[in-house]
Design a protein around this motif. Sequence first.
Motif, PDB file in Angstrom:
ATOM      1  N   MET A   1       0.886  -1.016  -0.014  1.00  0.00           N
ATOM      2  CA  MET A   1       0.032   0.022   0.053  1.00  0.00           C
ATOM      3  C   MET A   1       0.912   1.266   0.001  1.00  0.00           C
ATOM      4  O   MET A   1       1.954   1.290   0.738  1.00  0.00           O
ATOM      5  N   PRO A   2       0.424   2.227  -0.749  1.00  0.00           N
ATOM      6  CA  PRO A   2       1.165   3.594  -0.705  1.00  0.00           C
ATOM      7  C   PRO A   2       1.495   4.119   0.715  1.00  0.00           C
ATOM      8  O   PRO A   2       2.292   4.994   1.015  1.00  0.00           O
ATOM      9  N   GLU A   3       0.457   3.909   1.794  1.00  0.00           N
ATOM     10  CA  GLU A   3       0.872   4.484   2.933  1.00  0.00           C
ATOM     11  C   GLU A   3       2.231   4.176   3.600  1.00  0.00           C
ATOM     12  O   GLU A   3       2.671   4.898   4.202  1.00  0.00           O
ATOM     13  N   VAL A   4       2.944   3.058   3.069  1.00  0.00           N
ATOM     14  CA  VAL A   4       4.364   2.694   3.704  1.00  0.00           C
ATOM     15  C   VAL A   4       5.298   3.734   3.372  1.00  0.00           C
ATOM     16  O   VAL A   4       6.433   3.822   3.764  1.00  0.00           O
ATOM     17  N   MET A   5       4.890   4.471   2.106  1.00  0.00           N
ATOM     18  CA  MET A   5       5.987   5.492   1.679  1.00  0.00           C
ATOM     19  C   MET A   5       5.386   6.689   2.015  1.00  0.00           C
ATOM     20  O   MET A   5       6.340   7.540   2.214  1.00  0.00           O
ATOM     21  N   LEU A   6       4.048   6.861   1.909  1.00  0.00           N
ATOM     22  CA  LEU A   6       3.623   8.171   2.297  1.00  0.00           C
ATOM     23  C   LEU A   6       3.912   8.498   3.842  1.00  0.00           C
ATOM     24  O   LEU A   6       4.356   9.681   4.171  1.00  0.00           O
ATOM     25  N   ALA A   7       3.686   7.541   4.670  1.00  0.00           N
ATOM     26  CA  ALA A   7       4.270   7.874   6.304  1.00  0.00           C
ATOM     27  C   ALA A   7       5.686   8.437   6.534  1.00  0.00           C
ATOM     28  O   ALA A   7       5.584   9.341   7.137  1.00  0.00           O
ATOM     29  N   PRO A   8       6.535   7.836   5.934  1.00  0.00           N
ATOM     30  CA  PRO A   8       7.928   8.229   6.240  1.00  0.00           C
ATOM     31  C   PRO A   8       8.015   9.623   5.419  1.00  0.00           C
ATOM     32  O   PRO A   8       9.041  10.481   6.210  1.00  0.00           O
ATOM     33  N   MET A   9       7.488   9.981   4.371  1.00  0.00           N
ATOM     34  CA  MET A   9       7.434  11.144   3.858  1.00  0.00           C
ATOM     35  C   MET A   9       6.990  12.268   4.778  1.00  0.00           C
ATOM     36  O   MET A   9       7.528  13.290   4.789  1.00  0.00           O
ATOM     37  N   CYS A  10       5.936  11.854   5.360  1.00  0.00           N
ATOM     38  CA  CYS A  10       4.894  12.850   6.193  1.00  0.00           C
ATOM     39  C   CYS A  10       5.884  13.046   7.432  1.00  0.00           C
ATOM     40  O   CYS A  10       5.848  14.142   8.030  1.00  0.00           O
ATOM     41  N   VAL A  11       6.686  12.007   7.858  1.00  0.00           N
ATOM     42  CA  VAL A  11       7.574  12.168   9.138  1.00  0.00           C
ATOM     43  C   VAL A  11       8.535  13.227   8.763  1.00  0.00           C
ATOM     44  O   VAL A  11       9.040  13.952   9.613  1.00  0.00           O
TER      45      VAL A  11
ATOM     46  N   GLY B   1       2.546  17.041   4.510  1.00  0.00           N
ATOM     47  CA  GLY B   1       1.911  16.047   4.405  1.00  0.00           C
ATOM     48  C   GLY B   1       0.792  16.017   3.875  1.00  0.00           C
ATOM     49  O   GLY B   1       0.438  15.025   3.083  1.00  0.00           O
ATOM     50  N   TRP B   2       0.097  17.195   3.878  1.00  0.00           N
ATOM     51  CA  TRP B   2      -1.239  17.114   2.951  1.00  0.00           C
ATOM     52  C   TRP B   2      -1.008  17.077   1.552  1.00  0.00           C
ATOM     53  O   TRP B   2      -2.015  16.618   0.791  1.00  0.00           O
ATOM     54  N   TRP B   3      -0.024  17.625   1.058  1.00  0.00           N
ATOM     55  CA  TRP B   3       0.700  17.678  -0.258  1.00  0.00           C
ATOM     56  C   TRP B   3       0.683  16.383  -0.851  1.00  0.00           C
ATOM     57  O   TRP B   3       0.188  15.888  -1.886  1.00  0.00           O
ATOM     58  N   PHE B   4       1.623  15.718   0.097  1.00  0.00           N
ATOM     59  CA  PHE B   4       1.869  14.289  -0.391  1.00  0.00           C
ATOM     60  C   PHE B   4       0.714  13.500  -0.469  1.00  0.00           C
ATOM     61  O   PHE B   4       0.332  12.431  -1.382  1.00  0.00           O
ATOM     62  N   ALA B   5      -0.367  13.354   0.628  1.00  0.00           N
ATOM     63  CA  ALA B   5      -1.656  12.879   0.579  1.00  0.00           C
ATOM     64  C   ALA B   5      -2.347  13.188  -0.818  1.00  0.00           C
ATOM     65  O   ALA B   5      -2.834  12.208  -1.273  1.00  0.00           O
ATOM     66  N   THR B   6      -2.393  14.302  -1.104  1.00  0.00           N
ATOM     67  CA  THR B   6      -3.120  14.818  -2.449  1.00  0.00           C
ATOM     68  C   THR B   6      -2.430  13.993  -3.523  1.00  0.00           C
ATOM     69  O   THR B   6      -3.269  13.582  -4.510  1.00  0.00           O
ATOM     70  N   LEU B   7      -1.280  14.019  -3.623  1.00  0.00           N
ATOM     71  CA  LEU B   7      -0.687  13.164  -4.890  1.00  0.00           C
ATOM     72  C   LEU B   7      -0.728  11.736  -4.694  1.00  0.00           C
ATOM     73  O   LEU B   7      -1.127  11.318  -5.763  1.00  0.00           O
TER      74      LEU B   7
ATOM     75  N   ALA C   1      -2.024  11.092   7.091  1.00  0.00           N
ATOM     76  CA  ALA C   1      -1.087  12.606   7.094  1.00  0.00           C
ATOM     77  C   ALA C   1      -1.066  13.143   8.389  1.00  0.00           C
ATOM     78  O   ALA C   1      -0.415  13.719   9.070  1.00  0.00           O
ATOM     79  N   ALA C   2      -2.652  13.131   8.925  1.00  0.00           N
ATOM     80  CA  ALA C   2      -2.802  13.888  10.048  1.00  0.00           C
ATOM     81  C   ALA C   2      -2.322  13.078  11.294  1.00  0.00           C
ATOM     82  O   ALA C   2      -1.746  13.975  12.221  1.00  0.00           O
ATOM     83  N   VAL C   3      -2.163  11.795  11.329  1.00  0.00           N
ATOM     84  CA  VAL C   3      -1.791  10.906  12.531  1.00  0.00           C
ATOM     85  C   VAL C   3      -0.236  11.248  12.760  1.00  0.00           C
ATOM     86  O   VAL C   3       0.170  11.439  13.534  1.00  0.00           O
ATOM     87  N   ILE C   4       0.602  11.144  11.411  1.00  0.00           N
ATOM     88  CA  ILE C   4       2.075  11.324  11.369  1.00  0.00           C
ATOM     89  C   ILE C   4       2.182  12.852  11.944  1.00  0.00           C
ATOM     90  O   ILE C   4       3.200  13.061  12.855  1.00  0.00           O
ATOM     91  N   ARG C   5       1.253  13.900  11.670  1.00  0.00           N
ATOM     92  CA  ARG C   5       1.684  15.285  11.908  1.00  0.00           C
ATOM     93  C   ARG C   5       1.505  15.418  13.374  1.00  0.00           C
ATOM     94  O   ARG C   5       2.458  15.925  13.989  1.00  0.00           O
ATOM     95  N   PHE C   6       0.669  14.572  14.122  1.00  0.00           N
ATOM     96  CA  PHE C   6       0.373  14.864  15.684  1.00  0.00           C
ATOM     97  C   PHE C   6       0.964  13.608  16.189  1.00  0.00           C
ATOM     98  O   PHE C   6       1.157  13.813  17.406  1.00  0.00           O
ATOM     99  N   GLY C   7       1.162  12.491  15.841  1.00  0.00           N
ATOM    100  CA  GLY C   7       1.762  11.395  16.532  1.00  0.00           C
ATOM    101  C   GLY C   7       3.068  11.067  16.262  1.00  0.00           C
ATOM    102  O   GLY C   7       3.622  10.162  17.033  1.00  0.00           O
ATOM    103  N   GLY C   8       3.801  11.648  15.459  1.00  0.00           N
ATOM    104  CA  GLY C   8       5.467  11.495  15.022  1.00  0.00           C
ATOM    105  C   GLY C   8       5.657  10.148  14.599  1.00  0.00           C
ATOM    106  O   GLY C   8       4.664   9.498  13.825  1.00  0.00           O
ATOM    107  N   ALA C   9       6.822   9.882  14.558  1.00  0.00           N
ATOM    108  CA  ALA C   9       7.466   8.760  14.009  1.00  0.00           C
ATOM    109  C   ALA C   9       7.111   7.482  14.453  1.00  0.00           C
ATOM    110  O   ALA C   9       7.290   6.470  13.815  1.00  0.00           O
ATOM    111  N   ARG C  10       6.279   7.196  15.456  1.00  0.00           N
ATOM    112  CA  ARG C  10       5.950   6.195  16.176  1.00  0.00           C
ATOM    113  C   ARG C  10       4.970   5.223  15.323  1.00  0.00           C
ATOM    114  O   ARG C  10       4.975   3.915  15.235  1.00  0.00           O
ATOM    115  N   ALA C  11       4.245   6.103  14.613  1.00  0.00           N
ATOM    116  CA  ALA C  11       3.267   5.323  13.592  1.00  0.00           C
ATOM    117  C   ALA C  11       3.952   4.715  12.598  1.00  0.00           C
ATOM    118  O   ALA C  11       3.442   3.546  12.068  1.00  0.00           O
ATOM    119  N   ALA C  12       4.966   5.297  11.873  1.00  0.00           N
ATOM    120  CA  ALA C  12       5.717   4.469  11.088  1.00  0.00           C
ATOM    121  C   ALA C  12       6.370   3.383  11.286  1.00  0.00           C
ATOM    122  O   ALA C  12       6.588   2.373  10.783  1.00  0.00           O
TER     123      ALA C  12
END
Length: 204
Positions: free
Chosen positions: A38-48, A54-60, A161-172
Motif C-alpha cells: 500500500m502507498p501508505e508505507v511510503m507516504l508515512a516516512p515522507m510525512c515524518v 503531508g497534506w500535499w503528499f496525501a493529495t499526490l 498524514a494527520a496521524v503522522i503530523r500529530f503522532g510523530g514517527a511512532r506510527a511509521a
Amino acid sequence: MKIFGPLYDRAISWAAHPRAPTYLTILSFIEAIIFPVMPEVMLAPMCVAQPRRGWWFATLSLAGSMAGALVGYALGHFAFEALKPLFAALGMLAGIESGIALVQEKMAESPWAVFTFLVLGGFMPIPMKVFTWASGIVGVPMLQYVLSMLIGRGKRVFLLAAVIRFGGARAATAMRRWIEPVGWVATALVVGLVAWLVWRAKFA
C-alpha cells in the motif's frame, strides 16, 4: 518466507529519494491495480520527514490512486470479456453471465447501496485493487464507483498524514512491525475474493 517486509523497505528507500513525490504518485497508481504494498508505507516516512508537506503528499497519493482505480476497473471489466471464449468452451459461460446479471440487477435496484459498501470497504486495511477489480467485473455504476474510491482512499491518506503530523514517527515504526502479517492477510483476501466471484457466477 518474508516478502512484504523487503518490499516495505524498498518503499522506504524510495521515500528518501529527491523524486519521492513522483515515486509516491506512481506507487499509488500501480497499487490500485496490482502492486501488493500500500502507498501508505511510503507516504508515512515522507510525512515524518516533512510534516508540513503531508497534506500535499496525501493529495499526490490520492491522485495516483484515482488514476489507478480507473485502470483497475477497466481491466476487471475487460478481462472477463477476453476470457469468454474459454468459459464458453468449458460450458460455464451461461452460468457466469446469469450470476453477473443478478449482481447488476441488485445494483440497479439501489446503486447508492453499492456506493455505501465501497466507502465502508475503504475503511478496512484491504488493498485498493480488491475493490477496483471487483467493481469492474460486476459493473458497478461509474458515478458511485468514482465517488466511493475518492472518499474511501482520500480518508485513508489524509488521516495518515494527520496521524503522522500529530503522532510523530511512532506510527511509521508500527507499520514496519506489522507489514508482513498484514501483507499476507491482504493476499489471502484477494484470493478469497476471486474464488468467491467465480463460485457466485457459477452457482448463482
